[in-house]
Every structure is written in C-alpha cells, then in structure tokens.
Design an enzyme around this catalytic site. Structure first.
Site, PDB file in Angstrom:
ATOM      1  N   ASP A 144      46.131 -30.804 -24.123  1.00 57.32           N
ATOM      2  CA  ASP A 144      47.378 -30.144 -23.744  1.00 57.32           C
ATOM      3  C   ASP A 144      48.093 -29.512 -24.927  1.00 57.32           C
ATOM      4  OD1 ASP A 144      50.133 -32.227 -24.211  1.00 57.32           O
ATOM      5  OD2 ASP A 144      48.113 -32.790 -24.801  1.00 57.32           O
ATOM      6  N   LYS A 172      43.318 -34.966 -35.443  1.00 57.90           N
ATOM      7  CA  LYS A 172      43.586 -33.605 -34.981  1.00 57.90           C
ATOM      8  C   LYS A 172      44.654 -32.962 -35.867  1.00 57.90           C
ATOM      9  CE  LYS A 172      42.841 -35.384 -30.301  1.00 57.90           C
ATOM     10  NZ  LYS A 172      43.446 -35.587 -28.960  1.00 57.90           N
ATOM     11  N   ASP A 229      41.997 -35.989 -24.114  1.00 54.16           N
ATOM     12  CA  ASP A 229      43.186 -36.380 -24.853  1.00 54.16           C
ATOM     13  C   ASP A 229      43.976 -37.344 -23.965  1.00 54.16           C
ATOM     14  OD1 ASP A 229      45.372 -36.197 -26.777  1.00 54.16           O
ATOM     15  OD2 ASP A 229      46.361 -34.936 -25.287  1.00 54.16           O
ATOM     16  N   LEU A 230      44.924 -38.070 -24.538  1.00 52.86           N
ATOM     17  CA  LEU A 230      45.688 -39.040 -23.759  1.00 52.86           C
ATOM     18  C   LEU A 230      47.084 -38.523 -23.403  1.00 52.86           C
ATOM     19  CD1 LEU A 230      45.887 -41.846 -22.471  1.00 52.86           C
ATOM     20  CD2 LEU A 230      46.551 -42.750 -24.714  1.00 52.86           C
ATOM     21  N   ASP A 231      47.986 -38.433 -24.372  1.00 50.51           N
ATOM     22  CA  ASP A 231      49.371 -38.051 -24.105  1.00 50.51           C
ATOM     23  C   ASP A 231      49.470 -36.594 -23.669  1.00 50.51           C
ATOM     24  OD1 ASP A 231      51.010 -40.472 -24.952  1.00 50.51           O
ATOM     25  OD2 ASP A 231      49.753 -40.172 -26.708  1.00 50.51           O
ATOM     26  N   THR A 252      42.144 -39.629 -28.763  1.00 57.27           N
ATOM     27  CA  THR A 252      43.600 -39.540 -28.890  1.00 57.27           C
ATOM     28  C   THR A 252      44.087 -39.611 -30.334  1.00 57.27           C
ATOM     29  OG1 THR A 252      45.690 -40.620 -28.252  1.00 57.27           O
ATOM     30  CG2 THR A 252      43.780 -42.053 -28.506  1.00 57.27           C
ATOM     31  N   SER A 253      45.257 -39.048 -30.562  1.00 50.79           N
ATOM     32  CA  SER A 253      45.920 -39.157 -31.865  1.00 50.79           C
ATOM     33  C   SER A 253      46.704 -40.449 -31.993  1.00 50.79           C
ATOM     34  CB  SER A 253      46.856 -37.963 -32.085  1.00 50.79           C
ATOM     35  OG  SER A 253      46.112 -36.777 -32.230  1.00 50.79           O
TER      36      SER A 253
END
Length: 208
Positions: free
Chosen positions: A162, A137, A9-11, A105-106
């Site tokens: 996360d 997601k 995931d990114l953020d 990522t979203s």
C-alpha cells in the site's frame, strides 16, 4: 513448485492500523521534540530507518531510546486495529487452494504479532519482519527473503503493498507488484504493475 506465490505487506494491506500508528508516532514525536512534518512520507518504512533519518544529528543512545519508545507505544496500542475488508476471506481462499503466501512487513516481530492478533490475521511462521533483515523497505532485501522462504523465485511472486517504499522494495526484488489503494492513491503508487481498489480483485488480476 507453485506457479505463483503472494507476499503481503501488513499495515495498510492486511490490517488497518492507521489510527494506532498515528497516535503512537504523535505521542513519541511530541516527547522527542520532533516536528510532525518531519515524519511525513515515511509510511511503510521501518521505524528504525525513519528515526535514524529524522534524528541524524542526535546521539546513538538517544536514537535507540526513541526507537524503543515508539515500538513500545505501537505494541501497546491495538485499539481499532482490524483486518482490511476482504483480507481474511482472501487468505482463507489461498489456503484452501494451496497457494503459498506469507507476510513481509516493516514491523518488528513483536509488533507484527500484536497487529496480526488484533486483526485476527494468521501470521505464517515464515513471515519476514524488520528485525530479520539488514536493510528494510524500500530496499529489496525483505521481498527477496520472503520469496526465498516460500521456496520461489521472486519473478513468480506477487507483492501486495500500500506504500511507495514497499512498492520500491518489491520492484527492486523483481516481484510483480499490486498496489492496494488503502492509504495511497493510484498516482502515489505509479510504479506498481497493478492497482487494487479492493483485495477481492487480486486473484483475478493474477489470472487465478
């Protein structure tokens, strides 16, 4: 075929963008007349899916307007966006060892590019962004596509997440999930297979 691959995931996982996210969403919510409490619990869920749920009683044109608005705000606000501790070192080690990884990522593609640049995180060409899937997601499609782009079955991929929605997405795809405790507590990520206090724990957990 590699014995393992990593889907990040990114953020909140590779970059810390909490301040920018909050500023953008508060600005948009105030402009749109959305109570801030209605946005609680949506971290890790694509902006479009969140706004379609929160603004379900509004016209499509207005929903689209606010989706564009919050996306534009987030792309413009990169002040304070930085790599999560250990992220750059971990990705460099994976590259050095030839272990495949990518980002799932979203974010939309434009937002993911802005955030990775701000955090000095490399963004692989095979990254998965929200505008490349039908349902983001917490649905499993993003991680299924991420594994496919690595050329690996999902059951030998580790997903690093996360947020609860991301954990649900990755588990649904059949990945092993490591929940990194940057934005949520262990108790808020009960379905993760492993929990990481710091990204430097990941390779040990994976037996590498």
């Amino acid at each position: 075929m590699s014995k393992i691959g990593f889907l990040f995931d990114l953020d909140g996982t590779l970059v810390d963008s909490q301040e920018a996210v909050m500023n953008s969403w508060i600005t948009m919510a105030n402009e749109a007349g959305i109570p801030l409490q209605a946005l609680a619990g949506h971290h890790g869920v694509p902006a479009e899916q969140t706004l379609r749920k929160v603004l379900a009683d509004r016209e499509e044109a207005e929903i689209q307007k606010w989706i564009r608005r919050v996306t534009d705000l987030e792309i413009a606000d990169i002040d304070g966006v930085h790599a999560v501790p250990g992220a750059l070192e971990l990705l460099a080690e994976l590259n050095d060892r030839g272990i495949p990884w990518t980002i799932v990522t979203s974010c939309t593609t434009d937002l993911a590019i802005a955030r990775t640049r701000a955090g000095k995180i490399p963004m692989p060409a095979n990254s998965v962004t929200f505008d490349q899937v039908t349902r983001g997601k917490p649905f499993p499609e993003p991680f299924i596509l991420g594994a496919e782009r690595l050329g690996l079955p999902t059951n030998i991929c580790w997903a690093i997440e996360d947020a609860p929605g991301g954990v649900t997405s990755a588990k649904g795809a059949g990945c092993t999930v490591a929940g990194v405790l940057t934005t949520h507590t262990r108790e808020e990520l009960p379905h993760a297979d492993h929990h990481l206090e710091h990204l430097n724990e990941l390779l040990g957990k994976a037996g590498l």
